[in-house]
Every structure is written in C-alpha cells, then in structure tokens.
Design an enzyme around this catalytic site. Sequence first.
Site, mmCIF file in Angstrom:
data_model
loop_
_atom_site.group_PDB
_atom_site.id
_atom_site.type_symbol
_atom_site.label_atom_id
_atom_site.label_comp_id
_atom_site.label_asym_id
_atom_site.label_seq_id
_atom_site.Cartn_x
_atom_site.Cartn_y
_atom_site.Cartn_z
ATOM 1 N N LEU A 125 0.922 -1.191 0.153
ATOM 2 C CA LEU A 125 0.233 -0.117 0.058
ATOM 3 C C LEU A 125 0.792 1.572 -0.136
ATOM 4 O O LEU A 125 1.768 1.519 0.905
ATOM 5 C CB LEU A 125 -0.780 0.377 0.601
ATOM 6 C CG LEU A 125 -1.578 -1.503 1.497
ATOM 7 C CD1 LEU A 125 -2.075 -1.200 2.923
ATOM 8 C CD2 LEU A 125 -2.832 -1.036 0.329
ATOM 9 N N HIS A 180 17.521 8.433 -6.349
ATOM 10 C CA HIS A 180 17.310 9.003 -5.363
ATOM 11 C C HIS A 180 17.585 9.950 -4.806
ATOM 12 O O HIS A 180 18.849 10.472 -5.560
ATOM 13 C CB HIS A 180 17.295 7.323 -4.159
ATOM 14 C CG HIS A 180 18.981 7.362 -3.419
ATOM 15 N ND1 HIS A 180 19.365 8.327 -2.789
ATOM 16 C CD2 HIS A 180 19.236 6.218 -4.635
ATOM 17 C CE1 HIS A 180 20.229 6.930 -2.853
ATOM 18 N NE2 HIS A 180 20.308 6.442 -3.698
ATOM 19 N N GLU A 196 15.169 6.761 -0.349
ATOM 20 C CA GLU A 196 15.623 5.257 -1.025
ATOM 21 C C GLU A 196 16.661 5.018 0.477
ATOM 22 O O GLU A 196 16.752 3.373 0.518
ATOM 23 C CB GLU A 196 16.809 5.623 -1.840
ATOM 24 C CG GLU A 196 17.418 4.581 -2.736
ATOM 25 C CD GLU A 196 18.187 4.216 -2.568
ATOM 26 O OE1 GLU A 196 18.927 3.201 -3.207
ATOM 27 O OE2 GLU A 196 19.270 5.021 -1.263
ATOM 28 N N GLU A 197 17.453 5.675 1.274
ATOM 29 C CA GLU A 197 18.888 4.770 1.520
ATOM 30 C C GLU A 197 18.074 4.365 3.176
ATOM 31 O O GLU A 197 18.526 3.153 3.974
ATOM 32 C CB GLU A 197 19.527 5.607 2.339
ATOM 33 C CG GLU A 197 20.638 6.323 1.676
ATOM 34 C CD GLU A 197 21.297 5.702 0.883
ATOM 35 O OE1 GLU A 197 21.654 4.076 0.846
ATOM 36 O OE2 GLU A 197 22.394 6.300 -0.156
ATOM 37 N N GLU A 227 6.628 3.471 -3.101
ATOM 38 C CA GLU A 227 5.386 3.978 -2.566
ATOM 39 C C GLU A 227 5.163 4.386 -3.919
ATOM 40 O O GLU A 227 3.542 4.121 -4.488
ATOM 41 C CB GLU A 227 5.707 4.982 -1.722
ATOM 42 C CG GLU A 227 6.295 4.220 0.067
ATOM 43 C CD GLU A 227 5.522 3.508 0.121
ATOM 44 O OE1 GLU A 227 4.507 2.914 0.524
ATOM 45 O OE2 GLU A 227 6.245 2.226 0.266
ATOM 46 N N GLU A 231 2.970 1.762 -5.555
ATOM 47 C CA GLU A 231 2.336 1.001 -4.984
ATOM 48 C C GLU A 231 1.000 2.235 -5.493
ATOM 49 O O GLU A 231 -0.362 1.318 -5.422
ATOM 50 C CB GLU A 231 2.364 0.552 -3.339
ATOM 51 C CG GLU A 231 3.255 -0.275 -3.453
ATOM 52 C CD GLU A 231 3.986 -0.642 -2.031
ATOM 53 O OE1 GLU A 231 4.296 -1.312 -1.084
ATOM 54 O OE2 GLU A 231 3.574 0.848 -0.915
ATOM 55 N N HIS A 237 28.749 5.827 2.144
ATOM 56 C CA HIS A 237 27.687 5.572 3.195
ATOM 57 C C HIS A 237 28.807 6.235 4.295
ATOM 58 O O HIS A 237 28.411 6.064 5.717
ATOM 59 C CB HIS A 237 26.960 4.586 3.720
ATOM 60 C CG HIS A 237 25.999 4.259 2.980
ATOM 61 N ND1 HIS A 237 25.696 3.426 3.157
ATOM 62 C CD2 HIS A 237 26.065 4.442 1.126
ATOM 63 C CE1 HIS A 237 24.270 3.222 2.024
ATOM 64 N NE2 HIS A 237 24.996 3.352 0.975
#
Length: 749
Positions: free
Chosen positions: A266, A373, A421-422, A430, A433, A550
Amino acid sequence: MIKQVIIGVVCGAAVLTVGILIGHFGIAKSGTSAPSWLEDVAKDVDESLIEKFMSEVDNIQIQENLRSLTKVPHMATTAGDEETVQIMLKRWQDPETGLDKAWREEYWVYLSFPDKNNPNTVTVVSPNDTVLHTIREKEKPYTPDQSDPEVVQPYAAYSPAGHAKGKLVYANQGKPSDYSELNKTVDLRGTIAITKYGGAGRSAKAINAAPYGVVGVLVYTDPLDINDGLMSDANETYPHSWYMPPSGVERGSYNTDFGDLLTPHLAAKEETYRISATDITGIPPIPTQPIGFEDAYRLICELGGEPAPDAWQGGFNCTYNFGGPGFKLTSSFNNSDVKLDIYNYEEVKPSSNVMGFIRGSVEPDRYVIYGNHRDSWVHGAIDPSSGTSVMLEITRVLGKMVKQGTWRPRRSIIFGSWGAEEFGLIGSAEYTEQYFAALSERSVAYINVDIAVFANATLGASGMPSVQNVIFKAAKQVKAPGHEKSVYDNWLQYTNKTSPTHGLIPRMGYLTGAGSDYAPFSHYLGITSMDMSYTYDKTKTNARIYPAYHTAYDTFDYASKYIDPGFVSHQAVARTAGNVLIRLADSLILPLNCADYAESLEEYLSTALNLYEQKLKTMNISMEPLKHAVTSFRAAVSNLEKVIQSPDLANETPLKVRWINDQLMLLDRAFLDPLAFPDKYGFRHVIWASSSAGKQTFPGLADAYANAESSGQASDWDKVHYHLSVLSQAILGAASTLTDEMQTQTWRK
C-alpha cells in the site's frame, strides 16, 4: 530498412485514414493540406537532435549541480533533505529550462534514527563495569563540512534499541555458514559478534546470529575489502587518496524488504492502514551497530580462542581468532565484555518524491521513466548526488529544447527524484504502489542512474537483456573521457563476453537484487529496467565499492579530487543515459531487442541443465518442459522479427506499430508471478529475482534445488518441481505475448 518500411507503412496508412475522414465528412477541398499531426505520427528518432543534446551536456554544469546538492547533509526528512527538494522544484519549474510540470509527492514513512541527545555507545568494560575502551562516536573530520553538526552518528537503521553485554567473538561476514562454523568451536550464547561487511546483507548478519543466542552484533569494513589493505591516514587513506580513513563507518539500512515497512503493498499516505511495528520482519532482532576499522582492529587483534580459517582472515596485521569467547589472557581486555548501548528510535515522518513530466506529442499515455534518489546518509556526493547532478543536466538540456519549441518527445517522459531510498527504496516503492495500475499498463522502460560515477575507468551497466542493444548503440556515440575511442570500445576493453549472435561485446549485468530504485519497477511491476554508471578498473583494486561509501567523507571535495576530476565521466554518463532516454521516447519502433532476451534465457537454460538435469532425472523430475518453453520463446521472437521486417506491413494501419510496441513494452510483465516467491517481498519476476544460491541461472529453481540438496526432504524436491513448472509456464506465457494468437504448442512426452 526496417525503419524505412515502418515509416512508409505509417505514412501511407495515415494518409489513407485522413482521406477517408475527409471524404466521410465532405470537407475535402482542392489544395487542403495534411493535418499537422501527420508528420509527428510517422516520425522516427532524430539522430541530429541526439547529437545536439550530447553537445550541450556540460561537465561544468554537472560540477556546479553537485556543489549545490552537497552543501549540507541531507538525510531523508531532515532540513537538508528539504533544501534538495526545493533545488529540484526550482530547476524543473524554471521558465527557460524547466519541464512541462513538476511537483512533490509526499508519503508518510516509517524511519529509524539515532538519538542526538543520547548517542549510541560501544565500550569494552571490565567485570566491575570500568570502561577500558570506547568506540569512536563520530568519524574524524578532515574538512569543515565533515564537522557539520548535522552529520549523523554512524548507526544501523532499524536496529532495535537495547543494551547488550557479552564476550566478543569474530563471525566473519555473518552468513549462516559462518555462525554454524563458529558454533562448532565456541558457545555463542550471550556473546557479542563482530562481523565484516560483505557476504550477507546488513540485517542478515544479526538475523543469522540470533538463533545461536548471540545478543548483539558489531559490523565493520575490513581494509582488505575496501582499501586494498591500506590503513594509515598519515599518508595512505583519505585525505591523501580515495581510500576510507580508519574512523570511516559505513552507515546503512538494516532491513531486508524494500518500501515502507508499515504499509506493505500500500502507498504510505497519511491515512493508509498500517501494520503493527511488532509485525515487521527482516530487521535485526538484537542490538546492532557499525564501527570503523580502527576500533575493529583493536578488538579483533585482542581476541583469544582458536585461529579463524584462512578465508576469514582480513587486512589487519594480526591473526583473526574466533574468540575464546572473549579476549586473550595476555590482553589488557582479558575477562572483559563488550557492551552495546543502542538508543535508536522509530518515527513516521513525511518524505517527498519530486516528480517532473514532459508530455509526449503522439503517445502521451506511454511513459519512459528516468529516476534517481535524492536522499543521502551524510553529504552524499557520490551516493546519490552524482546521479542527481547528471539528471539535472539531462533535464536542463531537454527542458530548454521543450521551452524553445524545438523538440517534444513522441512518448511522455517522467523524471523521479526519489526520497528515503537509503532506508529501503521507500520513495520509488511507494510511487509504484500508488500508481500500480497506470505504471503497469503504460510504462515503456525505467532508467536508473543512482551513483553515476563510482570511478573514472569505464562504463558499467545492468538491465533486462532487451535493453542491451540500445545501451550499446548510445555508448558507441559517446566519446570515452581521456580517450579517442568511444565509451563502447573502452567498455569492451575492461569487461566482455562472446555472444553467439553478436560476437565479442561488453558484458552487461542483470538486475537480480534490490540494490537501488530499479527494484520496484523491475521486480514488482515487471517494467523493463536498466542501471548504469561509470566505475573503476576491477583488476587494479579489490574495493567492493568506492571506499567513502555511506561515510562522512563522501563530499564534494572527495568527488572532485579522487573520483572524477573535471567531471568528464559524469558528462559521459549523462550523454549515454540521455541518448538512451531519447531513443526510448522518440523511436517509432521501441529499441527493445527480444532476440537478446532469448539468448539470455538460453544461457540460463544451459547452466540449469548442466547443474541440475542429471540429479533431477533420478528424482523423476523432467526438465523437458523448460527446454520446450525456451525453444518456443525463441520461435516466437523469430516470428516477431519477421513481422517487423515484413514488406506486408505496407498494407497495415498505424495501429500495427502500436501493437508491435505493446508486445515489446509488456514482455517483462509476462514473467511476473505473485506467488512464486512468498518469502521474498516485492519479488515477482521469475527470471530476475534475487537468489542466495550463487548460480547464473533461474533464481527460484537455483534456490529450491540448493535447499532440497541440503535437506534431502521429499517436500523440498517437490518445490524444485514447482519452480520448474512456474518457469516453464511463465516463459511459454511470455512467448504467447509475442504473437497475435493466444496459443502455444504444449510440450508432450
């Protein structure tokens, strides 16, 4: 020849249609000109426009894009993230170089953060709780931006809060086999395991540990895996080179499934139903924390117990022992515990995608999607802002053409700047969906450029086999930075394979995992997808990824000095990706090659037969249906190619082109099976799903076979048979979509 035939078909049929309409409505007049849309309907991709596009892509513009995007840390939902939202909106709404439309799409998503007021700590404590050693809380700064107060403490997102204390053990990469091997020697109950990145997913290192009674997990990056063994920031690592300095820590999201964890299947709108946080799966069940290798060195080299296997040894100048559990009798840490105090918390917060749109002139209901992203763990110069900088330059050049009225694509183009995104591909998941139906029905392809430049040696690309041809064509038209040869020829030098059809070609990868935002499009929706970047020469380094990944060191300074001085590799990626984008948006017949898909299926089949057929015969499981399915797919592809090349197209209507394109566009949807992988959330593509078996063949079959071979249980061999049937029927079904008859010849013994 094919294009000439098709253009003739469309022009002729369109003229005939116009004539009928004019005659029907009785408005024909001498000298009446053809309608303005006629030329657009028949138009193919304009090669001169592609050349113009590539000539206008500017490396300095990309450099300045990156400088703007990396001024402040911009972790998802922070003030810095909102600054990047405003940058995207301003650029895409610019009256001279913007797009037709740009807007933000907001979702309320479940995220995990460390507590600024109560930082996570890892300590070595004596039996009376005296602190003997404290793990560094934040990375050592070398430039002012690395001292920004918004640089988030290294942490394991979605690790539970909690306090764990126990004797330390070394568990290699935290794979199931690693814990099993370690448990033969050491009682793991009540211990803290230190593991290195690689081999298993982040969350898996803790998930695999818990059944053995491990109460906490540390994760570090071994210098042998990221730095070619180099460890000193005095003259070896950053700020003197691209290598990770000793205090560098790889942050990351420690969850298995992609998308918002509280709203599976969802879209995470504010009013959406949410499951209980206690029902989330795929996250660490025990406290987990990443640390730098300077601290890992101190811990591992003090461990007692038996020496670990040679394959477990790393870059430290000491023997990696299992742990007694605990430290050596001669160590100053003897009889001491390692203690984790984790104060992470979870919160539902609004996160935004920024969307841009150029409306198509002929087929506005067909979408070519380009995404990257926007959020990062810290400044994120390479991940993801190198990709965002490239996307902004592509949209600047295309937007200018649209605003000046010199170009409008045949099909609509959607640009997505994904949020969060991370934390698990949340923004893109989303979006897929929320717009599941429209995207499933209308999407031509998805282009993902996340990390545009890992390094500056060569192009690398992965994707469905059908996109290989269009990527190769684009790469042949772009000059390789620092060379007189093309990006294609340079790529061919670094990594290649021999194709039965094409001969020696660059080796492309397949999108078999969920490493970036292509996953919701390829695995969940079955949209033909690709991912591309410039990367490093893997014969010259063992680094599993660029070393500042990162960490707080992934800054503009790092990118401009050590990754791509002059930003010419960024420029090459922008030219290549933009070239592919224009071809997908403008080509009369979509440049998707089903024959390359057939070749890949044949390669997978050959591997499967070599690995499994003999054993399966003894289990009375036949692979003949799978052989027949792949043969049928090849036959269907050959027939479609004949249709495309046939002179009979001259007697067809323009709808024939649409029909052919729909077959090409929807091919990957035919490989979707929502029931094939019940334990793998979001994975529905039976050819390209992730696999733990490590074999270059059909993933469901490979995993089922490995499991059955390990267990020997009849029920597991039944699952092998099941996956063979799933595969055979999916491939036959895909073959049927390439014909005008919903019928395939059924295999018979």
